[in-house]
Scaffold this motif. Structure first.
Motif, PDB file in Angstrom:
ATOM      1  N   ASP A 184     -70.768 -19.447 -77.275  1.00 54.04           N
ATOM      2  CA  ASP A 184     -70.189 -18.400 -76.432  1.00 54.04           C
ATOM      3  C   ASP A 184     -68.694 -18.331 -76.709  1.00 54.04           C
ATOM      4  O   ASP A 184     -67.870 -18.681 -75.881  1.00 54.04           O
ATOM      5  CB  ASP A 184     -70.461 -18.678 -74.958  1.00 54.04           C
ATOM      6  CG  ASP A 184     -70.153 -17.467 -74.086  1.00 54.04           C
ATOM      7  OD1 ASP A 184     -69.878 -16.389 -74.650  1.00 54.04           O
ATOM      8  OD2 ASP A 184     -70.171 -17.604 -72.854  1.00 54.04           O
ATOM      9  N   GLU A 185     -68.354 -17.841 -77.894  1.00 49.75           N
ATOM     10  CA  GLU A 185     -66.968 -17.876 -78.349  1.00 49.75           C
ATOM     11  C   GLU A 185     -66.099 -16.792 -77.721  1.00 49.75           C
ATOM     12  O   GLU A 185     -64.877 -16.891 -77.722  1.00 49.75           O
ATOM     13  CB  GLU A 185     -66.938 -17.743 -79.881  1.00 49.75           C
ATOM     14  CG  GLU A 185     -67.592 -18.917 -80.580  1.00 49.75           C
ATOM     15  CD  GLU A 185     -67.888 -18.616 -82.044  1.00 49.75           C
ATOM     16  OE1 GLU A 185     -67.378 -19.337 -82.902  1.00 49.75           O
ATOM     17  OE2 GLU A 185     -68.635 -17.663 -82.303  1.00 49.75           O
ATOM     18  N   MET A 186     -66.714 -15.744 -77.173  1.00 55.62           N
ATOM     19  CA  MET A 186     -65.934 -14.616 -76.677  1.00 55.62           C
ATOM     20  C   MET A 186     -65.790 -14.591 -75.163  1.00 55.62           C
ATOM     21  O   MET A 186     -65.436 -13.567 -74.582  1.00 55.62           O
ATOM     22  CB  MET A 186     -66.548 -13.302 -77.180  1.00 55.62           C
ATOM     23  CG  MET A 186     -66.392 -13.120 -78.681  1.00 55.62           C
ATOM     24  SD  MET A 186     -66.932 -11.496 -79.281  1.00 55.62           S
ATOM     25  CE  MET A 186     -65.704 -10.406 -78.563  1.00 55.62           C
ATOM     26  N   VAL A 187     -66.042 -15.718 -74.526  1.00 61.35           N
ATOM     27  CA  VAL A 187     -65.979 -15.769 -73.069  1.00 61.35           C
ATOM     28  C   VAL A 187     -64.587 -15.384 -72.570  1.00 61.35           C
ATOM     29  O   VAL A 187     -64.449 -14.677 -71.565  1.00 61.35           O
ATOM     30  CB  VAL A 187     -66.399 -17.166 -72.543  1.00 61.35           C
ATOM     31  CG1 VAL A 187     -65.506 -18.267 -73.095  1.00 61.35           C
ATOM     32  CG2 VAL A 187     -66.410 -17.184 -71.020  1.00 61.35           C
ATOM     33  N   GLY A 188     -63.524 -15.822 -73.261  1.00 60.14           N
ATOM     34  CA  GLY A 188     -62.173 -15.494 -72.826  1.00 60.14           C
ATOM     35  C   GLY A 188     -61.885 -14.012 -72.898  1.00 60.14           C
ATOM     36  O   GLY A 188     -61.214 -13.460 -72.015  1.00 60.14           O
TER      37      GLY A 188
END
Length: 253
Positions: A184-188
């Motif tokens: 889940d790399e795009m959570v930010g």
């Protein structure tokens, strides 16, 4: 819209992009920042960049016809074909999609609430890109290389002592655990954009940016699923078979 009609050449770029967001990516492919020429017609932009409008039409139609292999299709492929497909996707992410997103984030100029969000994205997105590229490089130099070595052991490229040394390196299961931490790399970015929430009167450029961020995130999710449910299980099975064969060799010797 899967194609550009002849009368579309006199429409403003903004209108063409609103009809089909993919057109923004096609323009980027030709080196054109759509958000800088929203009020220019396609004919004017093509003349400025010395591009035949038919080239844009052909490219847009080509993009519309692109079809990714299904999960079932990939399941039936041998592991080396699966790795080749994943490497091609890595290349596409790094050479096409990330530059397109970075270009929009760095170049779009708007006023109001989205100006602040863009300012934050300008700081956050380069960090995401750096981490993402590092993740890809690490994956190809560890996991993909490990699979290649296992295939070579299976093909008797190495003598038994060397094969055993290779097997003592980090097993596929360990690499799988590390990989799940990146799923889940795009959570930010989701948090910053409030799950890509848009006002009804949001600028066209912002609508395209949010849409492309969501498309990229969905592609990453599909990509991670292919790796987690296909590549790693195939790699673990390969590793087990190699270990079984080496044990058999040891016993026979």
């Amino acid at each position: 819209m899967s194609e550009l009609k002849s009368n579309s050449h006199h429409k403003p770029i903004k209108e063409l992009v609103e009809e089909n967001y993919v057109f923004a990516a096609v323009l980027h492919y030709f080196g054109i920042d759509f958000f800088l020429y929203e009020h220019n017609s396609l004919a004017e932009v093509c003349e400025k960049f010395k591009i035949n409008p038919q080239q844009l039409t052909a490219e847009l139609e080509s993009w519309a016809l692109r079809k990714e292999p299904s999960h079932e299709d990939l399941y039936l492929k041998p592991i080396e074909v699966l790795m080749a497909y994943l490497k091609r996707k890595h290349y596409f992410f790094v050479r096409q999609e990330l530059p397109f997103l970075s270009n929009m984030i760095g170049g779009i100029r708007v006023e109001g609430m989205y100006d602040g969000i863009l300012g934050d994205l300008k700081m956050l997105f380069p960090l995401f890109v750096e981490d993402f590229i590092h993740h890809i490089h690490e994956e190809e130099t560890t996991l993909f290389n490990r699979i290649k070595l296992l295939q070579e052991i299976e093909s008797d490229v190495y003598i038994l002592p060397d094969a055993l040394k290779i097997l003592k390196q980090k097993p596929i299961s360990h690499l799988s655990d590390q990989h799940e931490a990146h799923d889940d790399e795009m959570v930010g970015i989701r948090q910053l954009t409030k799950d890509y929430q848009l006002e009804a009167d949001a600028p066209t450029a912002i609508k395209v940016l949010y849409h492309e961020l969501q498309v990229f995130e969905k592609e990453l999710q599909v990509h991670a699923t292919i790796e987690d449910t296909l590549l790693f299980p195939k790699a673990i099975e390969l590793e087990r078979e190699v270990v079984r064969r080496l044990k058999k060799k040891i016993i026979s010797n």
